[in-house]
Write a protein that holds these residues in place. Structure first.
Motif, PDB file in Angstrom:
ATOM      1  N   THR A 171       0.888  -1.207  -0.055  1.00 43.89           N
ATOM      2  CA  THR A 171      -0.016  -0.042   0.160  1.00 43.89           C
ATOM      3  C   THR A 171       1.022   1.113   0.093  1.00 43.89           C
ATOM      4  O   THR A 171       2.046   1.370   0.245  1.00 43.89           O
ATOM      5  N   PRO A 172       0.374   2.344  -0.551  1.00 47.00           N
ATOM      6  CA  PRO A 172       1.126   3.662  -0.452  1.00 47.00           C
ATOM      7  C   PRO A 172       1.592   3.906   1.096  1.00 47.00           C
ATOM      8  O   PRO A 172       2.579   4.625   1.164  1.00 47.00           O
ATOM      9  N   GLY A 173       0.872   3.626   2.111  1.00 48.73           N
ATOM     10  CA  GLY A 173       1.301   4.026   3.288  1.00 48.73           C
ATOM     11  C   GLY A 173       2.718   3.310   3.929  1.00 48.73           C
ATOM     12  O   GLY A 173       3.142   3.874   4.944  1.00 48.73           O
ATOM     13  N   ASN A 174       2.908   2.490   3.180  1.00 42.54           N
ATOM     14  CA  ASN A 174       4.341   1.628   3.680  1.00 42.54           C
ATOM     15  C   ASN A 174       5.363   2.376   2.915  1.00 42.54           C
ATOM     16  O   ASN A 174       6.495   2.003   3.347  1.00 42.54           O
ATOM     17  N   GLY A 175       5.147   3.354   2.244  1.00 40.30           N
ATOM     18  CA  GLY A 175       6.358   4.193   1.548  1.00 40.30           C
ATOM     19  C   GLY A 175       7.247   4.799   2.429  1.00 40.30           C
ATOM     20  O   GLY A 175       8.572   5.004   2.114  1.00 40.30           O
ATOM     21  N   ARG A 176       6.771   5.052   3.423  1.00 42.32           N
ATOM     22  CA  ARG A 176       7.923   5.654   4.523  1.00 42.32           C
ATOM     23  C   ARG A 176       9.164   4.876   5.202  1.00 42.32           C
ATOM     24  O   ARG A 176      10.067   5.246   5.256  1.00 42.32           O
ATOM     25  N   GLN A 290     -21.543 -20.152   2.595  1.00 43.98           N
ATOM     26  CA  GLN A 290     -22.414 -20.574   3.766  1.00 43.98           C
ATOM     27  C   GLN A 290     -22.413 -19.310   4.795  1.00 43.98           C
ATOM     28  O   GLN A 290     -23.025 -19.428   5.882  1.00 43.98           O
ATOM     29  N   CYS A 291     -21.717 -18.507   4.320  1.00 45.83           N
ATOM     30  CA  CYS A 291     -21.287 -17.280   5.590  1.00 45.83           C
ATOM     31  C   CYS A 291     -22.076 -15.816   5.067  1.00 45.83           C
ATOM     32  O   CYS A 291     -22.258 -15.734   3.928  1.00 45.83           O
ATOM     33  N   ALA A 292     -21.972 -15.127   6.251  1.00 50.01           N
ATOM     34  CA  ALA A 292     -22.633 -13.842   5.782  1.00 50.01           C
ATOM     35  C   ALA A 292     -21.754 -12.675   5.594  1.00 50.01           C
ATOM     36  O   ALA A 292     -21.693 -11.712   4.826  1.00 50.01           O
ATOM     37  N   ALA A 293     -20.572 -12.738   6.474  1.00 54.62           N
ATOM     38  CA  ALA A 293     -19.407 -11.730   6.563  1.00 54.62           C
ATOM     39  C   ALA A 293     -18.243 -12.401   6.933  1.00 54.62           C
ATOM     40  O   ALA A 293     -18.094 -13.294   7.438  1.00 54.62           O
ATOM     41  N   GLY A 294     -17.267 -11.702   6.199  1.00 53.08           N
ATOM     42  CA  GLY A 294     -15.692 -12.126   6.606  1.00 53.08           C
ATOM     43  C   GLY A 294     -15.077 -11.161   7.752  1.00 53.08           C
ATOM     44  O   GLY A 294     -15.615  -9.860   7.679  1.00 53.08           O
ATOM     45  N   ILE A 295     -14.343 -11.688   8.499  1.00 54.03           N
ATOM     46  CA  ILE A 295     -13.533 -11.019   9.377  1.00 54.03           C
ATOM     47  C   ILE A 295     -12.274 -10.867   9.012  1.00 54.03           C
ATOM     48  O   ILE A 295     -11.346 -11.460   8.859  1.00 54.03           O
ATOM     49  N   VAL A 296     -11.753  -9.379   8.994  1.00 51.73           N
ATOM     50  CA  VAL A 296     -10.143  -9.030   8.963  1.00 51.73           C
ATOM     51  C   VAL A 296      -9.864  -8.448  10.328  1.00 51.73           C
ATOM     52  O   VAL A 296     -10.513  -7.473  10.963  1.00 51.73           O
ATOM     53  N   ALA A 297      -8.892  -9.059  10.878  1.00 54.53           N
ATOM     54  CA  ALA A 297      -8.245  -8.534  12.108  1.00 54.53           C
ATOM     55  C   ALA A 297      -6.772  -8.460  12.151  1.00 54.53           C
ATOM     56  O   ALA A 297      -6.121  -9.096  11.633  1.00 54.53           O
ATOM     57  N   LEU A 298      -6.312  -7.214  12.413  1.00 55.28           N
ATOM     58  CA  LEU A 298      -4.962  -6.852  12.689  1.00 55.28           C
ATOM     59  C   LEU A 298      -4.620  -6.155  13.986  1.00 55.28           C
ATOM     60  O   LEU A 298      -5.447  -5.379  14.290  1.00 55.28           O
ATOM     61  N   ASP A 299      -3.642  -6.494  14.681  1.00 56.96           N
ATOM     62  CA  ASP A 299      -3.509  -6.189  15.977  1.00 56.96           C
ATOM     63  C   ASP A 299      -3.233  -4.649  16.362  1.00 56.96           C
ATOM     64  O   ASP A 299      -2.635  -4.059  15.063  1.00 56.96           O
ATOM     65  N   SER A 300      -3.903  -4.031  16.993  1.00 61.32           N
ATOM     66  CA  SER A 300      -3.877  -2.566  16.795  1.00 61.32           C
ATOM     67  C   SER A 300      -2.665  -1.853  17.096  1.00 61.32           C
ATOM     68  O   SER A 300      -2.429  -0.618  17.002  1.00 61.32           O
ATOM     69  N   ARG A 301      -1.515  -2.706  17.656  1.00 61.15           N
ATOM     70  CA  ARG A 301      -0.223  -2.135  17.859  1.00 61.15           C
ATOM     71  C   ARG A 301       0.558  -1.882  16.452  1.00 61.15           C
ATOM     72  O   ARG A 301       1.523  -1.338  16.450  1.00 61.15           O
ATOM     73  N   HIS A 302       0.020  -2.410  15.389  1.00 62.60           N
ATOM     74  CA  HIS A 302       0.901  -2.418  14.114  1.00 62.60           C
ATOM     75  C   HIS A 302       0.753  -1.014  13.887  1.00 62.60           C
ATOM     76  O   HIS A 302      -0.012  -0.003  13.901  1.00 62.60           O
ATOM     77  N   LYS A 303       2.105  -0.503  13.072  1.00 67.84           N
ATOM     78  CA  LYS A 303       1.872   0.725  12.871  1.00 67.84           C
ATOM     79  C   LYS A 303       2.353   0.672  11.001  1.00 67.84           C
ATOM     80  O   LYS A 303       2.104   1.617  10.433  1.00 67.84           O
ATOM     81  N   SER A 304       2.402  -0.329  10.631  1.00 62.72           N
ATOM     82  CA  SER A 304       2.705  -0.649   9.099  1.00 62.72           C
ATOM     83  C   SER A 304       1.289  -0.827   8.517  1.00 62.72           C
ATOM     84  O   SER A 304       0.238  -1.140   9.244  1.00 62.72           O
ATOM     85  N   HIS A 305       1.106  -0.883   7.319  1.00 61.62           N
ATOM     86  CA  HIS A 305      -0.160  -0.937   6.636  1.00 61.62           C
ATOM     87  C   HIS A 305      -0.149  -2.245   5.949  1.00 61.62           C
ATOM     88  O   HIS A 305       0.896  -2.887   5.215  1.00 61.62           O
ATOM     89  N   ASN A 306      -1.339  -2.853   5.788  1.00 64.50           N
ATOM     90  CA  ASN A 306      -1.339  -4.540   5.413  1.00 64.50           C
ATOM     91  C   ASN A 306      -2.874  -4.758   4.802  1.00 64.50           C
ATOM     92  O   ASN A 306      -3.992  -4.155   5.571  1.00 64.50           O
ATOM     93  N   ILE A 307      -2.838  -5.279   3.565  1.00 70.57           N
ATOM     94  CA  ILE A 307      -4.029  -5.820   3.015  1.00 70.57           C
ATOM     95  C   ILE A 307      -3.940  -7.346   2.860  1.00 70.57           C
ATOM     96  O   ILE A 307      -3.349  -8.004   2.085  1.00 70.57           O
ATOM     97  N   PRO A 308      -4.502  -8.090   4.144  1.00 68.85           N
ATOM     98  CA  PRO A 308      -4.227  -9.450   4.302  1.00 68.85           C
ATOM     99  C   PRO A 308      -5.064 -10.189   2.927  1.00 68.85           C
ATOM    100  O   PRO A 308      -5.876  -9.831   2.365  1.00 68.85           O
TER     101      PRO A 308
END
Length: 396
Positions: A171-176, A290-308
């Protein structure tokens, strides 16, 4: 173009990186390139094994085991891995092969010695696919201090960066993180979106209709359950909603936290939660149907950007997401802008629970939400675009 691709994950492994690399390898072949995939293997009783899979030349090279072992042993094994691979490549039928470009996938951060050897002997450009800003994320998570271990791993990471002519970040946010690296002439930094090919749609071994969650609207989490994901708040959410007999939570996968999370759910008496081991990637579409929604979870302490990678699989299947991520992560704006789910950046249970309620209502009322998910996948996360982008960078 003749391309060497170096990685430490590939089927029969079932991780998201293994699936991504399989899909990328197949796409390079479809686009007319000759691809050789170089992989470490701890199970070989000989220096090398050469095979062909879907037109991809796969050379497995004997190297120490680096998976599912202690941190100290893993570090020592990762240090030795590229050296062993380089030595055994020299013993293989491809010892004198010359490539037009070398691509490698990080993690691992330890491929540098092998990349350096190929780049030097082939006199070619090198493209680094960065999917993990290590050791920075480990410091953010409190798993590592900026002491000797950090400086060692950082030196290894910086070495692989120096070998790259082009770095493709998520992502662009990781450019730093690469600002200083990018200042040197001749170096290119670009956003390389995560990618997936279309999977085969096999019947899933997990059939919710045969479980206690039959008939409920399911939030599903499919993928790695590690420290970096911060899944405890999802269990907190399940506990908060345990009285609702129309909602359930499904966890499918493996990881360092999987056993603990399952035991915690049992200790809390969460009758709305089920855990299953990882499944074949080709079973994912049937699971999500068989499901209604997916869960995306990243620990709140992260500072980098991630698209799992799991976010891509949700979008591909038209599944909106409930996300709990670190503040400022690029994925939060993406979810909101494309209207493909709800996202919490505060790591507060009350807010996450409120957003879960909002999403459940939207799923019932918004007939276009699944279409928006699929459209986002097709326009942003195509494996065709990823392969073309890498090949173009190598040809410059």
């Amino acid at each position: 173009m003749r391309i060497a691709l170096i990685a430490d994950a590939f089927p029969p492994m079932r991780t998201s990186s293994a699936v991504q690399l399989r899909d990328l390898a197949r796409e390079f072949i479809r686009q007319g390139h000759q691809l050789t995939l170089l992989l470490p293997s701890s199970s070989l009783d000989q220096p090398w094994h050469l095979e062909h899979l879907d037109g991809v030349e796969v050379l497995r090279l004997r190297a120490p085991r680096t998976k599912d072992i202690g941190y100290v042993r893993r570090t020592l094994a990762e240090i030795a891995m590229p050296i062993a691979m380089r030595r055994n490549l020299a013993k293989s039928p491809l010892a004198r092969r010359r490539w037009d470009g070398v691509v490698w996938y990080s993690p691992s951060i330890f491929h540098g010695p092998l990349v350096s050897s190929i780049k030097r002997t082939s006199d070619c450009r090198a493209y680094l696919i960065v999917r993990d800003i290590f050791p920075e994320w480990a410091v953010d998570m409190g798993l590592m201090r900026r002491g000797p271990a950090y400086h060692f791993f950082n030196a290894v990471a910086q070495y692989q960066y120096r070998l790259a002519d082009v770095i493709g970040m998520q992502t662009p946010g990781n450019g730093r993180y690469f600002a200083q690296w990018h200042k040197k002439p001749g170096r290119d930094l670009e956003v390389l979106q995560n990618w997936l090919d279309m999977p085969t749609n096999n019947r899933c071994s997990v059939q919710v209709a045969d479980t206690v969650l039959a008939g409920r609207k399911l939030f599903v989490y499919a993928g790695n359950m590690g420290v970096a994901q911060g899944l405890d708040i999802v269990l907190d959410l399940a506990e908060k909603l345990v009285a609702r007999d129309d909602v359930g939570f499904l966890f499918v996968g493996r990881g360092s936290e999987a056993v603990r999370l399952k035991a915690d759910a049992k200790a809390r008496g969460l009758t709305n939660t089920l855990f299953f081991d990882e499944i074949d990637p080709d079973e994912i579409p049937d699971l999500y149907s068989q499901c209604a929604a997916g869960i995306v979870a990243l620990d709140s302490r992260h500072k980098s950007h991630n698209i799992p990678g799991k976010f891509l699989t949700y979008m591909q299947s038209g599944l909106p997401v409930l996300a709990n991520v670190n503040a400022g992560n690029d994925i939060a704006e993406l979810i909101r802008h494309e209207q493909v789910g709800e996202v919490c950046e505060t790591n507060r249970l009350d807010e996450l629970a409120g957003l879960a309620d909002v999403l459940l209502v939207k799923i019932d009322r918004d007939r276009e939400i699944s279409s928006r998910c699929r459209k986002l996948f097709s326009t942003r996360f195509s494996v065709v675009s990823a392969a073309r982008q890498i090949a173009a960078a190598l040809a410059n």
